[in-house]
Every structure is written in structure tokens, then in C-alpha cells.
Enzyme design. Structure first.
Site, PDB file in Angstrom:
ATOM      1  NE  ARG A 200      -1.350  73.296  86.358  1.00 56.92           N
ATOM      2  CZ  ARG A 200      -0.824  74.524  86.473  1.00 56.92           C
ATOM      3  NH1 ARG A 200      -0.220  74.895  87.589  1.00 56.92           N
ATOM      4  NH2 ARG A 200      -0.898  75.381  85.482  1.00 56.92           N
TER       5      ARG A 200
ATOM      6  CG  HIS B   3       3.871  77.168  83.510  1.00 55.49           C
ATOM      7  ND1 HIS B   3       3.086  76.636  84.500  1.00 55.49           N
ATOM      8  CD2 HIS B   3       4.431  78.267  84.047  1.00 55.49           C
ATOM      9  CE1 HIS B   3       3.175  77.384  85.599  1.00 55.49           C
ATOM     10  NE2 HIS B   3       4.004  78.386  85.340  1.00 55.49           N
TER      11      HIS B   3
ATOM     12  CD  GLU C 286      -0.319  81.931  86.785  1.00 54.66           C
ATOM     13  OE1 GLU C 286       0.634  82.653  86.523  1.00 54.66           O
ATOM     14  OE2 GLU C 286      -0.545  81.494  87.926  1.00 54.66           O
TER      15      GLU C 286
ATOM     16  CG  ASN D 275      -2.894  78.960  88.869  1.00 55.96           C
ATOM     17  OD1 ASN D 275      -3.424  77.859  89.023  1.00 55.96           O
ATOM     18  ND2 ASN D 275      -1.880  79.158  88.067  1.00 55.96           N
TER      19      ASN D 275
ATOM     20  CE1 TYR E 154       1.065  81.032  94.405  1.00 53.76           C
ATOM     21  CE2 TYR E 154      -0.159  81.530  92.410  1.00 53.76           C
ATOM     22  CZ  TYR E 154       0.735  80.731  93.103  1.00 53.76           C
ATOM     23  OH  TYR E 154       1.288  79.637  92.494  1.00 53.76           O
TER      24      TYR E 154
ATOM     25  CD  GLU F 298       0.615  77.948  89.450  1.00 53.91           C
ATOM     26  OE1 GLU F 298       0.942  79.029  90.000  1.00 53.91           O
ATOM     27  OE2 GLU F 298       0.924  77.649  88.291  1.00 53.91           O
TER      28      GLU F 298
HETATM   29  O1  IFM Z   1       5.927  80.459  90.052  1.00 51.82           O
HETATM   30  C1  IFM Z   1       4.728  80.967  89.569  1.00 51.82           C
HETATM   31  C2  IFM Z   1       4.118  80.036  88.550  1.00 51.82           C
HETATM   32  O2  IFM Z   1       4.988  79.767  87.507  1.00 51.82           O
HETATM   33  C3  IFM Z   1       2.875  80.642  87.966  1.00 51.82           C
HETATM   34  N1  IFM Z   1       1.960  81.071  89.006  1.00 51.82           N
HETATM   35  C4  IFM Z   1       2.496  81.850  90.091  1.00 51.82           C
HETATM   36  C5  IFM Z   1       3.715  81.184  90.665  1.00 51.82           C
HETATM   37  C6  IFM Z   1       4.285  82.025  91.825  1.00 51.82           C
HETATM   38  O3  IFM Z   1       4.629  83.285  91.375  1.00 51.82           O
END
Ligand code: IFM
Length: 465
Positions: free
Chosen positions: A87, A131, A176, A303, A305, A370
């Protein structure tokens, strides 16, 4: 199996549905460098990163990890790892240096070369159109706060599809949009660095409109695997008090529902629209917009985290929040260990999120576009990069994802963030998210232990172990 059962040495316990896609992700400004090569125009990130005080130690993406010239080596690394898919994003100012009008063929040719290299290596290209590197010329006319940017985005999508549609099977409009709008125009932490609720709310709507218009253009041209990538952070209230519960509702609204719900249902969540209007920043909706925004998609990019616990406070926190009308809401410090970003480690939040998306977006296949973590990696005396924390994070999140799959979430693929250490936006080169270590002095790439662990998971899946 629960997520806590998985340890690096027992990776073989993981099993994924047949045909599951495994990949890694990157983004143009974070890796390419070559910012003034082959006619590329300036982007808002060039401007922002070159403005004193905006980024960690003034770091910029001018050089990054030189992917623009080193892409054959990077594709070879992906092949060695056994990735099914890659990606990446296209830099709008490489293709249209002033955002609209004259097309720069040399920019398109770069992505054609990259794509051909991937295809030759047996790796499926997954292309993201945006992006975060908006052409500066469009920002000079108002950026995403200006409705016209949405129309220009749709034109740009058509130009890229005309050049690459014959070889790229998987298309995504935005990465995002929450960050492009709320971090860029409300918190001021990302380009263009504004702090203005009205602009932020306008940016939210125009990003979504641009997404819908681009989706229509790509569909008309024949795209048949089309999606968008959204970032989700589960928000829990610190206590059951009505104030904390309402704080969590407000942040959940802007972080998790404001982008997804209109795409899926053709309506903004009523509570979110009311919050924005009450803050003097109403969404600038025109007739027909929501129909465009809800143009059907083939997949949703997710995405993930970490999760957040939020609390209402009596006085404004004084901190720049990305959320509109959230001056009296604060995040609690994560419980337990954190990554170098200061983010908590919450695989259970991943399972929970995927099950919620199963219900919020029924019928839409999910791809994890992500997921990853930053750690203070170094090359050891033995020449390897030992990153046990990232291995642990990776395996626990893969396990959490399989739990959600077992409970009915239609997850069809996983892309690790990131293939390479790279430019982490305002945090510069201080934060390393890569499976592959990059020495920024020499540009030498060294696959970390996590890269080997990921390759082993993929190998076992492929071999049916
Ligand atoms: O590096 C970023 C990415 O560009 C977008 N999502 C979160 C990642 C980590 O912060």
C-alpha cells in the site's frame, strides 16, 4: 486463543482465512524524498516542515528514505518478506504540480515504474490517492476549507486512473481524513497548521465530498475494488459520570463516526452535526452532497493503533485539541507500557473496534490498512535489529484481529505500518515504525526481527502450517 496467549516464539498459533492478504504500507511524503525532482510542485508538508518550530528539530521530508530512487531495492525487500501486497500513496503535486491543470508526465511515470516493479515481483499494488500532501497552490486558495478542492481532487483521481488504471487493481481515495481535517485545521499539529474550528469543519465535509466525487469518477472509469482508509480510536469514558460519558460520546463522534457514518448511510450522525453547529462550526452541506459521499464502496480500510480513555474537566485544558468544542475534555495517560509515540498498547481495543465496524458497516469487507508501533530501534553489534516490543505488538494485534474474524468481522487483509522507518510527520525521524530499519546517514536498510517474524507468519499461512 486469546491475544495474551500469543508470544513471539509461538507465532504458529495464528490462523487466517484462506486468501487473506498480507502487506505493508507507506506514504509518499514519508518515504520518497526527491521533493524538487521531475517537476514536482510544493505540497503543504514542504511548507509546514520548512516553517521553524513546526516539526521535531526542523526535520523535513526533503530526503526521507530516498524511495524515489531506491524503490527497486525496496520492492526486492518486500519480495524477500513474502508480501502479497504493498500500500503506497501518490503525491498529488508530482502529478499536478499546481494541483490542477498541467499534468506532469514524469511524476506519473515514477508510479508506473514502481507499479511495474511490484507486479513483476508478484506483489499487488494498493494505491492511495491522498495521504496528506496537498499541492501548496490549492492551499493558497483555501485548501480543504474551500469546496473547490474537492472538485480538483476528483479531477486528479481521474488523471491518475487514466495513467495507472490498467495495472493497479486496488484503489483508495483518502488516508485518514480525520487527520487531514482535524489535525491540520483544528489542532494545528499537521499541515497546514491552522487552528480554526470553522475551517476544520469545512475541511471535514470537503474531504468527504472529494472522496465521493473521486469515487464516482473512478467507478465510471472502471475501478472495481475501491475503498477509503479511516483511522479509528475507541474512546471510553474515565467514569460512568454523565460528563465523562458525554465527553467520550463527543470524541467518538468526531474520531470514529463522523467520517464512516455518512459514507455508509448518507447522513452525518445527528449528535456530531449538532456538536459542530453548537461550536459555531456547522458542516457546510449542500443539496446532493450526502448522496455523493455515500457512493457505494467495495471495502473499508481500517487504521488502528491504540485506544483512549477520556475525561471531562471543569476548566478548558489549554491544550490544542483536534476535536471541535472539546476544550473541556482530556485524555488520560495510558495505563501500562507505551510506545515511543506515548501510545498505549491495547490489542483488545482492536478486537472491539473490528466487531463494532462489523455492525456499523455491514456488508463492507474490512482491510486493516495500518497497524504498527514505534520503538527506539538500533542496529546491534551482531548487525541485526532486535525489536522484541514490536514483535510482541505485531503478534498480539494479529491475534486480536483473528479473534474478531472468528466472531464474524469480515477482515480480508492486514497491512503493517510501516514497511520502512520513515518521516513521522511533525515527529520527524525520531519515531521508527518500520519493519525494516533505515540508517538515515547511509540509507542502508536492515530488516528488523519484526520483519522476520512477520515473514514467518506469512510463510506459515501460505504453507498452511
Ligand atoms: O505515520 C502515520 C501515517 O502516515 C498515518 N497513520 C498513522 C501513522 C503513524 O502515526
Amino acid at each position: 486463543m486469546t491475544s495474551t496467549d500469543v508470544r513471539p516464539d509461538t507465532a504458529t498459533g495464528l490462523s487466517f482465512p484462506p486468501g487473506f492478504t498480507f502487506g505493508a504500507a507507506t506514504a509518499s511524503y514519508q518515504i520518497e524524498g526527491a521533493v524538487d525532482v521531475d517537476g514536482r510542485g510544493p505540497s503543504i508538508w514542504d511548507t509546514f516542515s520548512h516553517t521553524p518550530g513546526r516539526t521535531h528539530l526542523g526535520h523535513t521530508g526533503d530526503v526521507a528514505v530516498e524511495h524515489y530512487v531506491r524503490y527497486p531495492q525496496d520492492v526486492a525487500l518486500m519480495k524477500d518478506l513474502g508480501l502479497d501486497a504493498y500500500r503506497f500513496s501518490v503525491a498529488w503535486p508530482r502529478v499536478l504540480p499546481t494541483g490542477a491543470g498541467a499534468v506532469e508526465q514524469r511524476g506519473l511515470d515514477f508510479y508506473r515504474r514502481l507499479t511495474d516493479e511490484l507486479l513483476e515481483a508478484g506483489i499487488a499494488p494498493w494505491l492511495t490517492l491522498y495521504h496528506w500532501d496537498l499541492p501548496q497552490a490549492l492551499q493558497d486558495r483555501g485548501g480543504w476549507a474551500d469546496r473547490d478542492t474537492a472538485l480538483r481532487f476528483a479531477d486528479y483521481a481521474g488523471v491518475v486512473y487514466d495513467a495507472l488504471g490498467d495495472r493497479v487493481p486496488h484503489w483508495s481515495t483518502l488516508n485518514e481524513p480525520m487527520c487531514s481535517s482535524l489535525l491540520g485545521y483544528m489542532a494545528g499539529q499537521h499541515a497546514p497548521g491552522h487552528q480554526d474550528a470553522v475551517e476544520a469543519s469545512r475541511a471535514v465535509h470537503h474531504l468527504l465530498l472529494g472522496h465521493g466525487l473521486a469515487t464516482q469518477v473512478l467507478r465510471d472509469k472502471g475501478a472495481d475494488h475501491l475503498g477509503i482508509t479511516l483511522n479509528f480510536t475507541p474512546m471510553s469514558p474515565a467514569t460512568d459520570s454523565p460528563a465523562d460519558v458525554d465527553a467520550a460520546r463527543r470524541l467518538d463522534g468526531q474520531q470514529n463516526r463522523m467520517f464512516l457514518v455518512p459514507i455508509v448511510t448518507g447522513e452525518y450522525p445527528a449528535d456530531v452535526a449538532a456538536d459542530l453547529a453548537a461550536a459555531g462550526a456547522p458542516l457546510p452541506i449542500e443539496d446532493g452532497d450526502l448522496e455523493v459521499i455515500s457512493t457505494p464502496l467495495d471495502w473499508l480500510g481500517v487504521n488502528y493503533y491504540f485506544r483512549s480513555v477520556v475525561q471531562a474537566v471543569a476548566e478548558p485544558t489549554g491544550k490544542a485539541s483536534p476535536f471541535i468544542g472539546a476544550e473541556r475534555v482530556q485524555d488520560l495517560e495510558p495505563a501500562g507500557p507505551t510506545t515511543t509515540m506515548g501510545w498505549g498498547i491495547n490489542p483488545e481495543g482492536f478486537t472491539e473496534l473490528l466487531l463494532r465496524l462489523r455492525d456499523l458497516a455491514p456488508g463492507l469487507p474490512l482491510f486493516i490498512t495500518e497497524n504498527g508501533s514505534a520503538w527506539p530501534d538500533q542496529v546491534s553489534a551482531d548487525g541485526a535489529v532486535h525489536d522484541p516490543e514490536r514483535v510482541d505488538y505485531l503478534l498480539r494485534h494479529l491475534a486480536a484481529m483473528t479473534e474478531a474474524i472468528d466472531a464474524g468481522a469480515d477482515v480480508r487483509g492486514y497491512f503493517a505500518w510501516s514497511l520502512l522507518d520513515n518521516y513521522e510527520w511533525a515527529r520527524g525521524y525520531d519515531q521508527r515504525f518500520g519493519l525494516v530499519h533505515v540508517d538515515y546517514e547511509t540509507q542502508v536498510r536492515t530488516p528488523k526481527d519484526s520483519a522476520h517474524a512477520y515473514a514467518e507468519v506469512l510463510r506459515q499461512h501460505r504453507d498452511g502450517v
